[in-house]
Write an enzyme that holds these catalytic residues in place. Structure first.
Site, PDB file in Angstrom:
ATOM      1  N   GLU A   1       0.854  -1.195   0.000  1.00 30.74           N
ATOM      2  CA  GLU A   1       0.000   0.000   0.000  1.00 30.74           C
ATOM      3  C   GLU A   1       0.886   1.240   0.000  1.00 30.74           C
ATOM      4  OE1 GLU A   1      -2.794  -0.344   3.242  1.00 30.74           O
ATOM      5  OE2 GLU A   1      -3.768  -2.066   2.359  1.00 30.74           O
TER       6      GLU A   1
ATOM      7  N   HIS B   1     -11.332   9.653   6.976  1.00 25.04           N
ATOM      8  CA  HIS B   1     -11.102   8.210   7.153  1.00 25.04           C
ATOM      9  C   HIS B   1     -10.562   7.857   8.525  1.00 25.04           C
ATOM     10  CE1 HIS B   1     -10.131   4.165   5.834  1.00 25.04           C
ATOM     11  NE2 HIS B   1      -8.848   4.336   6.112  1.00 25.04           N
TER      12      HIS B   1
ATOM     13  N   ARG C   1      -0.720   8.857   9.238  1.00 20.74           N
ATOM     14  CA  ARG C   1      -0.572   7.410   9.471  1.00 20.74           C
ATOM     15  C   ARG C   1      -0.181   6.665   8.199  1.00 20.74           C
ATOM     16  NH1 ARG C   1      -4.402   2.958   8.934  1.00 20.74           N
ATOM     17  NH2 ARG C   1      -5.850   4.504   8.121  1.00 20.74           N
TER      18      ARG C   1
ATOM     19  N   ARG D   1      -0.623   8.828   1.809  1.00 25.44           N
ATOM     20  CA  ARG D   1      -2.012   9.242   1.622  1.00 25.44           C
ATOM     21  C   ARG D   1      -2.254  10.738   1.596  1.00 25.44           C
ATOM     22  NH1 ARG D   1      -5.277   5.047   5.246  1.00 25.44           N
ATOM     23  NH2 ARG D   1      -4.731   3.407   3.807  1.00 25.44           N
TER      24      ARG D   1
ATOM     25  N   HIS E   1      -8.908   9.505   3.223  1.00 30.57           N
ATOM     26  CA  HIS E   1      -8.486   8.423   2.334  1.00 30.57           C
ATOM     27  C   HIS E   1      -8.690   8.914   0.904  1.00 30.57           C
ATOM     28  CE1 HIS E   1      -8.034   4.573   0.391  1.00 30.57           C
ATOM     29  NE2 HIS E   1      -7.699   4.030   1.550  1.00 30.57           N
TER      30      HIS E   1
HETATM   31  P1  FAD Z   1     -13.591   0.649  16.212  1.00 33.92           P
HETATM   32  O1  FAD Z   1     -13.383  -0.603  15.485  1.00 33.92           O
HETATM   33  O2  FAD Z   1     -14.147   1.786  15.454  1.00 33.92           O
HETATM   34  O3  FAD Z   1     -14.536   0.334  17.443  1.00 33.92           O
HETATM   35  C1  FAD Z   1     -15.064   1.366  18.234  1.00 33.92           C
HETATM   36  C2  FAD Z   1     -16.148   0.780  19.121  1.00 33.92           C
HETATM   37  O4  FAD Z   1     -16.563   1.724  20.092  1.00 33.92           O
HETATM   38  C3  FAD Z   1     -17.412   0.389  18.371  1.00 33.92           C
HETATM   39  O5  FAD Z   1     -17.814  -0.851  18.893  1.00 33.92           O
HETATM   40  C4  FAD Z   1     -18.412   1.478  18.751  1.00 33.92           C
HETATM   41  O6  FAD Z   1     -19.752   1.097  18.673  1.00 33.92           O
HETATM   42  C5  FAD Z   1     -17.987   1.729  20.175  1.00 33.92           C
HETATM   43  N1  FAD Z   1     -18.378   3.021  20.748  1.00 33.92           N
HETATM   44  C6  FAD Z   1     -18.083   4.269  20.278  1.00 33.92           C
HETATM   45  N2  FAD Z   1     -18.589   5.205  21.104  1.00 33.92           N
HETATM   46  C7  FAD Z   1     -19.203   4.537  22.130  1.00 33.92           C
HETATM   47  C8  FAD Z   1     -19.914   4.938  23.283  1.00 33.92           C
HETATM   48  N3  FAD Z   1     -20.122   6.233  23.581  1.00 33.92           N
HETATM   49  N4  FAD Z   1     -20.416   3.989  24.104  1.00 33.92           N
HETATM   50  C9  FAD Z   1     -20.263   2.682  23.818  1.00 33.92           C
HETATM   51  N5  FAD Z   1     -19.602   2.235  22.730  1.00 33.92           N
HETATM   52  C10 FAD Z   1     -19.069   3.159  21.903  1.00 33.92           C
HETATM   53  N6  FAD Z   1      -6.739   0.181   9.296  1.00 33.92           N
HETATM   54  C11 FAD Z   1      -5.767  -0.699   8.959  1.00 33.92           C
HETATM   55  O7  FAD Z   1      -4.789  -0.849   9.681  1.00 33.92           O
HETATM   56  N7  FAD Z   1      -5.899  -1.440   7.825  1.00 33.92           N
HETATM   57  C12 FAD Z   1      -6.957  -1.334   6.993  1.00 33.92           C
HETATM   58  O8  FAD Z   1      -7.038  -2.031   5.995  1.00 33.92           O
HETATM   59  C13 FAD Z   1      -7.963  -0.392   7.311  1.00 33.92           C
HETATM   60  N8  FAD Z   1      -9.025  -0.206   6.497  1.00 33.92           N
HETATM   61  C14 FAD Z   1     -10.031   0.625   6.883  1.00 33.92           C
HETATM   62  C15 FAD Z   1     -11.176   0.729   6.101  1.00 33.92           C
HETATM   63  C16 FAD Z   1     -12.248   1.499   6.512  1.00 33.92           C
HETATM   64  C17 FAD Z   1     -13.469   1.627   5.643  1.00 33.92           C
HETATM   65  C18 FAD Z   1     -12.163   2.201   7.742  1.00 33.92           C
HETATM   66  C19 FAD Z   1     -13.309   3.034   8.212  1.00 33.92           C
HETATM   67  C20 FAD Z   1     -11.024   2.124   8.510  1.00 33.92           C
HETATM   68  C21 FAD Z   1      -9.958   1.336   8.102  1.00 33.92           C
HETATM   69  N9  FAD Z   1      -8.808   1.221   8.875  1.00 33.92           N
HETATM   70  C22 FAD Z   1      -7.829   0.339   8.507  1.00 33.92           C
HETATM   71  C23 FAD Z   1      -8.719   1.864  10.182  1.00 33.92           C
HETATM   72  C24 FAD Z   1      -9.036   0.811  11.252  1.00 33.92           C
HETATM   73  O9  FAD Z   1     -10.079  -0.006  10.801  1.00 33.92           O
HETATM   74  C25 FAD Z   1      -9.462   1.448  12.552  1.00 33.92           C
HETATM   75  O10 FAD Z   1      -8.580   2.455  12.914  1.00 33.92           O
HETATM   76  C26 FAD Z   1      -9.487   0.401  13.672  1.00 33.92           C
HETATM   77  O11 FAD Z   1     -10.268  -0.679  13.274  1.00 33.92           O
HETATM   78  C27 FAD Z   1     -10.026   1.025  14.915  1.00 33.92           C
HETATM   79  O12 FAD Z   1     -10.305   0.025  15.849  1.00 33.92           O
HETATM   80  P2  FAD Z   1     -10.879   0.462  17.263  1.00 33.92           P
HETATM   81  O13 FAD Z   1     -11.096  -0.786  18.033  1.00 33.92           O
HETATM   82  O14 FAD Z   1     -10.023   1.512  17.827  1.00 33.92           O
HETATM   83  O15 FAD Z   1     -12.274   1.179  16.917  1.00 33.92           O
HETATM   84  C1  SIN Z   2      -7.230   0.671   2.734  1.00 31.61           C
HETATM   85  O1  SIN Z   2      -7.484  -0.525   2.609  1.00 31.61           O
HETATM   86  O2  SIN Z   2      -6.919   1.418   1.801  1.00 31.61           O
HETATM   87  C2  SIN Z   2      -7.300   1.255   4.085  1.00 31.61           C
HETATM   88  C3  SIN Z   2      -6.087   0.898   4.804  1.00 31.61           C
HETATM   89  C4  SIN Z   2      -5.926   1.770   6.000  1.00 31.61           C
HETATM   90  O3  SIN Z   2      -6.727   2.643   6.279  1.00 31.61           O
HETATM   91  O4  SIN Z   2      -4.914   1.548   6.676  1.00 31.61           O
END
Ligand code: FAD
Ligand code: SIN
Length: 539
Positions: free
Chosen positions: A128, A364, A399, A303, A256
């Site tokens: 990537e 993103h 990032r 990015r 993104h």
């Molecule tokens: P999240 O997975 O967002 O979880 C947050 C949780 O908190 C959820 O369960 C939500 O409901 C809960 N929550 C929020 N507020 C409250 C509240 N007030 N009370 C109770 N619960 C609450 N990163 C990579 O490294 N590789 C990738 O390929 C990649 N692709 C991506 C593609 C997309 C479309 C997106 C949106 C992001 C991508 N990212 C990627 C970024 C990565 O997915 C996220 O940064 C990571 O998954 C975040 O994980 P997390 O556990 O911190 O948060």
């Molecule tokens: C992507 O698959 O392009 C998202 C990867 C990322 O947010 O790290």
């Protein structure tokens, strides 16, 4: 009679008060990973505001970065991360995360996560933007879904973990302890749990915990166009900010470069960067390549550079999108590697084997957030922050792709180890007041909430987007202050709802983004201000 009344009252109060060792707010990769580890040492309660699997994690496509191949090295992954972070990464943190990555991958696999293998039976690695080697492990183009489902499955079968779905954390329970010694940048505040709104009954439950973990993910809904699902409303950051914890680097919002251009759809469907790693090329609407004008790394530049280049081409040409062209790639390999994207494109009449895909940048990822140390301790005692909500020093000003799933899993482990070591020395804080419902008797006026939500997104998109200026930022803060005052007024008198709390949180978070953008008198990484177009290394 009096005794009976008192004991019934006591039971009712106890019902509204829960006690756990570890309270985890959020059920994405960060929250689930922490819960699985910490459950070895005590009772864990996960509260999550929608269904367990809803969050950014589920939508991750590209994958998770780690040095696996012999051609690769820790040094290269470290350098790529530092270059992408544009001078603001914490080198020690970067080294720690990169070196621990292979071990974390092995752990995820042992939990059941299924990374794709190549024909030789080795882990298949993609590339990537910003990566000098192939090092992204993936499950087709639905890596996050596979990780989320696997970990949620493990959590559900764990007797030491309880999960409350549709439970919204409103605010942290904190107390100031005057006169105590303050260690390093830790403040004198301690956290003893959170007030949690049961979204079905509308009751607010006081959850007392020995350790609290904020794992609430990102802030994409600050903007009109985002890849983030509706739950990404910055609640954790707003809660910690209100509790006077340290928040930093909020100006670094990552857009993104390639979300599917499909007006009216929210969230925007992501077209993974791994597709460019696979050979797809960006073109303007007249079919011309343009990335070479902006960076010698072309379509695989970091990015921030690609998103700004697309933004510029669209503005200069007056176009609504640019194209991502895959039509020259092997069609069978293309749809086998990216089945989800192929399915989605077909559903709106685009066959990526023959048609170019219209794309636009979309909000993103948040690089900053709640400031934490290497064990994910926040500035508030007994409070940890992990995953996207935290600011660990790994990402700096921008990032590197696929480093965030990695960050979530590494820091969740560190936090769990640290919290488990201390848990026996903590007790519950018993004299915590119940939630005060006073004044919250009026039904909310939903139309006002919806309208303010849209206004807030318009302000952030128009004035605090990919390209900023002093004037735009000033205009943004003036406009946001009006909505802030109106929303606080509404919040005080209305029955609480998820939408109202989220609006209030987003306004808090938007304020922090603007204020920190105003304070940065330079352009660096994801923060580009036309009034200070250069980097300023004296800052
Ligand atoms: P999240 O997975 O967002 O979880 C947050 C949780 O908190 C959820 O369960 C939500 O409901 C809960 N929550 C929020 N507020 C409250 C509240 N007030 N009370 C109770 N619960 C609450 N990163 C990579 O490294 N590789 C990738 O390929 C990649 N692709 C991506 C593609 C997309 C479309 C997106 C949106 C992001 C991508 N990212 C990627 C970024 C990565 O997915 C996220 O940064 C990571 O998954 C975040 O994980 P997390 O556990 O911190 O948060
Ligand atoms: C992507 O698959 O392009 C998202 C990867 C990322 O947010 O790290």
């Amino acid at each position: 009679m009096r005794y009976l009344y008192l004991s019934l009252l006591q039971r009712a109060i106890e019902y509204m008060k829960s006690k756990v060792d570890f309270l985890v707010i959020g059920s994405g990769l960060a929250g689930l990973q922490f819960a699985l580890k910490a459950s070895e040492k005590g009772k864990v309660l996960i509260v999550t505001k929608a269904s367990i699997d809803e969050g950014n994690t589920k939508y991750a496509q590209g994958g998770i970065a780690a040095v696996i191949s012999d051609k690769d090295s820790f040094q290269k992954h470290i350098e790529d991360t530092l270059i992408s972070g544009d001078g603001l990464c914490d080198r020690e943190v970067v080294e720690m995360v990169v070196r621990e990555a292979p071990e974390k991958i092995r752990e995820l696999i042992s939990l059941g996560v299924d990374f794709d293998k190549n024909k030789k039976g080795e882990l298949d690695l993609s590339r990537e933007g910003g990566h000098s080697e192939k090092r992204i492990l993936h499950h087709k183009d639905v890596t996050g879904e596979n990780i989320e489902e696997t970990l949620a499955g493990r959590v559900k079968e764990n007797n030491n973990i309880e999960v409350w779905e549709h439970a919204f954390a409103i605010d942290l329970i904190t107390q100031h302890h005057l006169g105590r010694l303050v260690k390093r940048w830790h403040t004198d505040i301690a956290c003893y749990g959170a007030y949690v709104l049961n979204l079905k009954t509308r009751e607010v439950i006081t959850v007392l915990s020995k350790v609290t973990v904020v794992a609430t993910g990102g802030v994409g809904n600050l903007y009109q166009t985002t890849t983030n699902p509706p739950v990404a409303t910055g609640d954790g950051i707003a809660m910690v900010y209100r509790a006077k914890g340290i928040i930093e680097n909020m100006e670094f919002i990552q857009f993104h470069p390639t979300a599917l251009y499909h007006p009216g759809e929210r969230p925007s469907f992501l077209i993974t960067e791994a597709l460019r790693g696979f050979g797809a090329v960006l073109r303007t609407t007249d079919g011309k390549k343009f990335m070479h004008k902006y960076d010698e790394r072309g379509c695989l530049a970091p990015r921030d550079i690609v998103a700004r280049a697309i933004d510029n081409e669209m503005k200069v040409r007056g176009d609504d999108f640019v194209y991502l062209d895959c039509t020259h790639l092997n069609p069978d390999e293309l749809i086998s590697r990216f089945p989800n994207i192929h399915r989605k494109c077909l559903s709106i009449g685009i066959d990526m084997r023959k048609d170019m895909i219209p794309v636009i940048p979309a909000a993103h990822y948040l690089c900053g957030g709640i400031r934490v140390d290497k064990n994910s301790r926040s500035s508030i005692k007994r409070l940890y922050a992990i995953g996207e909500v935290s600011s660990t020093g790994l990402h700096g000003a921008n990032r590197l792709a696929s480093n965030s799933l990695l960050e979530a899993v590494v820091f969740a482990d560190h936090a769990a180890m640290d919290a488990m070591a201390d848990i026996n020395s903590y007790s519950w804080q018993e004299d915590v007041p119940e939630w005060d419902y006073e004044g919250t008797s009026h039904p909310e006026e939903m139309i006002l909430v919806t309208q303010s939500y849209k206004e807030m997104q318009m302000i952030m998109s128009n004035y605090v987007g990919i390209v900023r200026s002093n004037l735009r930022l000033q205009r943004a803060i003036t406009r946001l202050e009006i909505i802030y005052r109106e929303t606080e007024e509404l919040y005080k008198k209305s029955v609480l709802s998820r939408k109202l709390c989220e609006l209030r949180n987003l306004i808090n978070v938007g304020y922090l983004v603007i204020k920190m953008a105003q304070a940065r008198h330079e352009s660096r990484g994801l923060h580009y201000n036309i009034d200070y177009p250069e980097k300023n290394d004296k800052l």
